[in-house]
Motif scaffolding. Sequence first.
Motif, short mmCIF file in Angstrom:
data_model
loop_
_atom_site.label_atom_id
_atom_site.label_comp_id
_atom_site.label_asym_id
_atom_site.label_seq_id
_atom_site.Cartn_x
_atom_site.Cartn_y
_atom_site.Cartn_z
N ASN A 1 0.84 6.68 -11.51
CA ASN A 1 -0.57 6.84 -11.86
C ASN A 1 -1.28 7.58 -10.72
O ASN A 1 -1.28 7.09 -9.58
CB ASN A 1 -1.19 5.46 -12.08
N PRO A 2 -1.89 8.73 -10.98
CA PRO A 2 -2.51 9.50 -9.90
C PRO A 2 -3.66 8.78 -9.20
O PRO A 2 -3.91 9.02 -8.02
CB PRO A 2 -3.01 10.78 -10.59
N ARG A 3 -4.35 7.87 -9.89
CA ARG A 3 -5.43 7.12 -9.23
C ARG A 3 -4.86 6.25 -8.11
O ARG A 3 -5.38 6.20 -7.01
CB ARG A 3 -6.17 6.27 -10.26
N PHE A 4 -3.77 5.56 -8.41
CA PHE A 4 -3.12 4.74 -7.39
C PHE A 4 -2.49 5.61 -6.31
O PHE A 4 -2.62 5.33 -5.12
CB PHE A 4 -2.03 3.85 -8.01
N ARG A 5 -1.78 6.64 -6.74
CA ARG A 5 -1.09 7.51 -5.79
C ARG A 5 -2.07 8.15 -4.80
O ARG A 5 -1.87 8.11 -3.59
CB ARG A 5 -0.29 8.58 -6.53
N ILE B 1 0.84 -1.20 0.00
CA ILE B 1 0.00 0.00 0.00
C ILE B 1 0.88 1.25 0.00
O ILE B 1 0.60 2.22 -0.71
CB ILE B 1 -0.96 -0.02 1.20
N SER B 2 1.95 1.21 0.75
CA SER B 2 2.87 2.34 0.82
C SER B 2 3.48 2.64 -0.55
O SER B 2 3.66 3.81 -0.92
CB SER B 2 3.97 2.05 1.84
N GLU B 3 3.78 1.60 -1.32
CA GLU B 3 4.34 1.79 -2.66
C GLU B 3 3.37 2.57 -3.55
O GLU B 3 3.80 3.35 -4.40
CB GLU B 3 4.66 0.44 -3.29
N TYR B 4 2.09 2.37 -3.35
CA TYR B 4 1.11 3.09 -4.17
C TYR B 4 1.12 4.59 -3.89
O TYR B 4 0.74 5.38 -4.75
CB TYR B 4 -0.30 2.54 -3.96
N SER B 5 1.57 5.00 -2.72
CA SER B 5 1.58 6.43 -2.40
C SER B 5 2.57 7.22 -3.25
O SER B 5 2.52 8.45 -3.29
CB SER B 5 1.87 6.64 -0.91
N LEU C 1 -4.27 8.45 0.59
CA LEU C 1 -5.47 8.48 1.43
C LEU C 1 -5.48 7.31 2.41
O LEU C 1 -5.78 7.46 3.60
CB LEU C 1 -6.72 8.45 0.55
N PHE C 2 -5.14 6.13 1.90
CA PHE C 2 -5.11 4.93 2.73
C PHE C 2 -4.12 5.11 3.88
O PHE C 2 -4.44 4.88 5.05
CB PHE C 2 -4.71 3.73 1.87
N LEU C 3 -2.91 5.53 3.55
CA LEU C 3 -1.86 5.68 4.56
C LEU C 3 -2.22 6.77 5.58
O LEU C 3 -2.01 6.59 6.78
CB LEU C 3 -0.52 5.99 3.89
N ASP C 4 -2.75 7.88 5.10
CA ASP C 4 -3.15 8.97 6.00
C ASP C 4 -4.28 8.53 6.93
O ASP C 4 -4.24 8.81 8.13
CB ASP C 4 -3.61 10.20 5.21
N THR C 5 -5.26 7.84 6.38
CA THR C 5 -6.41 7.40 7.17
C THR C 5 -6.00 6.42 8.26
O THR C 5 -6.50 6.47 9.38
CB THR C 5 -7.47 6.75 6.25
N TYR C 6 -5.08 5.52 7.94
CA TYR C 6 -4.69 4.49 8.88
C TYR C 6 -3.38 4.80 9.62
O TYR C 6 -2.86 3.95 10.35
CB TYR C 6 -4.61 3.12 8.17
#
Length: 177
Positions: A156-160, A148-152, A165-170
């Motif tokens: 691709n902006p959709r993944f990023r 998940i961290s790699e996606y940040s 968002l995922f990392l910030d939320t959790y």
Amino acid sequence: MFSRKDQLNKKTGIDGVGREAFLKQLTTEFTTTRSYEAKKQTLANLANFAYDPINYEYIKQFHIIDLFLAQLSENAEELIHYALAGLCNICCDPESRDYIITLNGVKLVAQFLCHPNEEIALNSLTTLFYLLQGQGENELSEDLQSKISEYSTHSNPRFRNLGVLFLDTYGLPQAQQ
């Protein structure tokens, strides 16, 4: 758009097929047809119905969540795509989310995080985002956190955007660029 039972009854009319009957019909068609095209179409329809809380009761009644989860072990990308979309839609319901988690849903969904089909990978990431709501960081293995961290930092902006968002939320650390 979310519906109310009185709105559905008004739209359906006196001789129409109601939601419950239609969802039962779709489920039966999916489980009995041999046609891949029919399976694909009915699964897409079931996934679309999973977004509306008015359908949650019927989805549970007809074991549609189990049907979505079962498709994750198939080799057909389109069926996996629609199954993940259905799970993503239904996991906003806390009872359904808990049910998916008890059936090893986090692991089943997470296996598609790095799928070469962009839509499948995005559906997996989005579904995990909703599945883990309220579960806390403890539910995320180090491997899952790393993916998940790699996606940040993805190009691709959709993944990023979804990764950030995922990392910030959790409250998870972002990957270094």
